[in-house]
Design an enzyme around this catalytic site. Structure first.
Site, PDB file in Angstrom:
ATOM      1  N   TYR A 112      -2.956  -6.239  17.242  1.00 47.06           N
ATOM      2  CA  TYR A 112      -3.132  -5.457  15.971  1.00 47.06           C
ATOM      3  C   TYR A 112      -4.270  -4.862  15.943  1.00 47.06           C
ATOM      4  CZ  TYR A 112      -3.026  -4.892  10.949  1.00 47.06           C
ATOM      5  OH  TYR A 112      -3.348  -4.239   9.856  1.00 47.06           O
TER       6      TYR A 112
ATOM      7  N   LYS B 187      -5.137  -0.867  15.751  1.00 46.11           N
ATOM      8  CA  LYS B 187      -5.674   0.000  14.631  1.00 46.11           C
ATOM      9  C   LYS B 187      -7.072   0.884  15.094  1.00 46.11           C
ATOM     10  CE  LYS B 187      -2.874  -1.134  11.253  1.00 46.11           C
ATOM     11  NZ  LYS B 187      -1.924  -0.249  10.600  1.00 46.11           N
TER      12      LYS B 187
ATOM     13  N   SER C  97      -7.111   0.049   9.555  1.00 47.75           N
ATOM     14  CA  SER C  97      -7.519  -1.102   9.137  1.00 47.75           C
ATOM     15  C   SER C  97      -8.879  -1.198   9.488  1.00 47.75           C
ATOM     16  CB  SER C  97      -6.638  -2.291   9.521  1.00 47.75           C
ATOM     17  OG  SER C  97      -7.370  -3.474   9.214  1.00 47.75           O
TER      18      SER C  97
ATOM     19  N   THR D 167      -1.485  -7.797  -0.427  1.00 41.22           N
ATOM     20  CA  THR D 167      -0.243  -7.393  -0.645  1.00 41.22           C
ATOM     21  C   THR D 167       0.453  -8.467   0.286  1.00 41.22           C
ATOM     22  OG1 THR D 167      -0.380  -6.473   1.937  1.00 41.22           O
ATOM     23  CG2 THR D 167      -0.802  -4.930  -0.088  1.00 41.22           C
TER      24      THR D 167
ATOM     25  N   ILE E 124       0.738  -1.384  -0.041  1.00 33.99           N
ATOM     26  CA  ILE E 124      -0.019  -0.001  -0.145  1.00 33.99           C
ATOM     27  C   ILE E 124       0.908   1.234  -0.006  1.00 33.99           C
ATOM     28  CG2 ILE E 124      -1.814   1.129   1.368  1.00 33.99           C
ATOM     29  CD1 ILE E 124      -2.900  -1.586   2.394  1.00 33.99           C
TER      30      ILE E 124
END
Ligand SMILES: NC(=O)c1ccc[n+]([C@@H]2O[C@H](COP(=O)([O-])OP(=O)(O)OC[C@H]3O[C@@H](n4cnc5c(N)ncnc54)[C@H](OP(=O)(O)O)[C@@H]3O)[C@@H](O)[C@H]2O)c1
Length: 286
Positions: free
Chosen positions: A191, A195, A178, A226, A53
């Site tokens: 995580y 975010k 995210s 990705t 990204i």
């Protein structure tokens, strides 16, 4: 104002003439059409931008006229990304920056200023997830790593760039969260939390920096194809989970995130700040 802009432009081009070793591509820097592009003569610093990204954002901002400083942890990746974008005639230089390291952040700021003389945009893309498993079994070391890189580093880097973004008069910051911020992905607890924290950081910073004419917004990607997301994409259960929870009918491409960032940096977004903007296809649950 016009004189100041002209002076800045001339100063930058003089720097290019005086320091030809600088990695900027002279082809686009000297092109007349470039001045008509919407980000012409602006400087963008982008973390985590040698792949995925971040790389797509770097390419897009440079295509839209900005001088771009790419960065990531590995010199080899920086060299490759710079070489690829320069071959496309874009005005790009690069330096190593592991965003969790104070000395690397300082070097990124110093290099950007040394080569470009100013900074107008900061895009914080670098993010990590070193652990898959239960949230309450996440070690303190892993918590520190995830929160340090994903949440603290953008704030600390921005504080170092603050006087320069303020001087720009049209400073724009874009953080990268995210959809996991809204709908947690199982086994990615820390995580997910990091975010979600970025959504709050966007709101808080946008309020604090509005008087300085610096806008702060946040790109909130869905599942994007990705290297980072390959484990998830290849997991068929996760594919069903994406369709069910996020409503997304397909996985996105990095380029599909880049246009929004260019818009958010441009004068077209001059009255937009504090927004967390989802780029995730059709997402009725978000
Ligand atoms: N892909 C998705 O589905 C998705 C969805 C939502 C959000 N995101 C977020 O988007 C961002 C980019 O992800 P991506 O999918 O584009 O990942 P990617 O393709 O793996 O690219 C990550 C980039 O960041 C660099 N990087 C990694 N750790 C770094 C660190 N500590 N400091 C500086 N650079 C670092 C990598 O280069 P080096 O290895 O050289 O450091 C690489 O250039 C992350 O914040 C991620 O959380 C991704």
């Amino acid at each position: 104002q016009t004189e100041t802009t002209m002076l800045r432009f001339l100063t930058r081009n003089w720097r290019n003439l005086l320091f030809p070793v600088v990695s900027f591509s002279m082809r686009s820097a000297s092109s007349g059409t470039k001045d008509r592009l919407k980000l012409a003569n602006k400087v963008a610093v982008i973390t985590g931008s040698t792949n995925g990204i971040g790389f797509a954002i770097a390419r897009r901002l440079a295509q839209d006229g900005a001088h771009v400083v790419v960065s990531s942890r590995k010199q080899q990746n920086v060299d490759q990304a710079v070489a690829m974008l320069q071959r496309e005639g874009l005005s790009v230089m690069g330096t190593v920056c592991q965003v969790g390291k104070e000395e690397d952040r300082e070097q990124l700021v110093a290099k950007a200023l040394e080569h470009c003389g100013s900074v107008d945009f900061l895009v914080c893309v670098a993010g990590v997830n070193p652990f898959v498993g239960s949230t309450l079994e996440t070690s303190e070391q892993v918590w520190d790593k995830i929160l340090g890189v994903n949440v603290k580093a953008p704030a600390l880097l921005l504080s170092q760039l603050l006087p320069h973004l303020e001087k720009s008069g049209q400073g724009s910051v874009v953080l990268v969260s995210s959809v996991a911020a809204y709908i947690p992905v199982s086994n990615l607890g820390a995580y997910n939390v990091s975010k979600t924290a970025l959504l709050g950081l966007t709101k808080t910073l946008s309020m604090e920096l509005a008087p300085k004419n610096i806008r702060v917004n946040c790109l909130v990607p869905g599942v994007i194809n990705t290297k980072f997301s390959q484990v998830l994409i290849k997991d068929t259960d996760f594919g069903d989970h994406v369709k069910r929870l996020y409503g997304a009918q397909r996985v996105g491409r990095p380029e599909e995130c880049a246009g929004l960032v260019s818009f958010l940096c441009s004068p077209d977004a001059s009255y937009i700040t504090g927004e967390n903007i989802v780029v995730a296809g059709f997402s009725p649950h978000l």
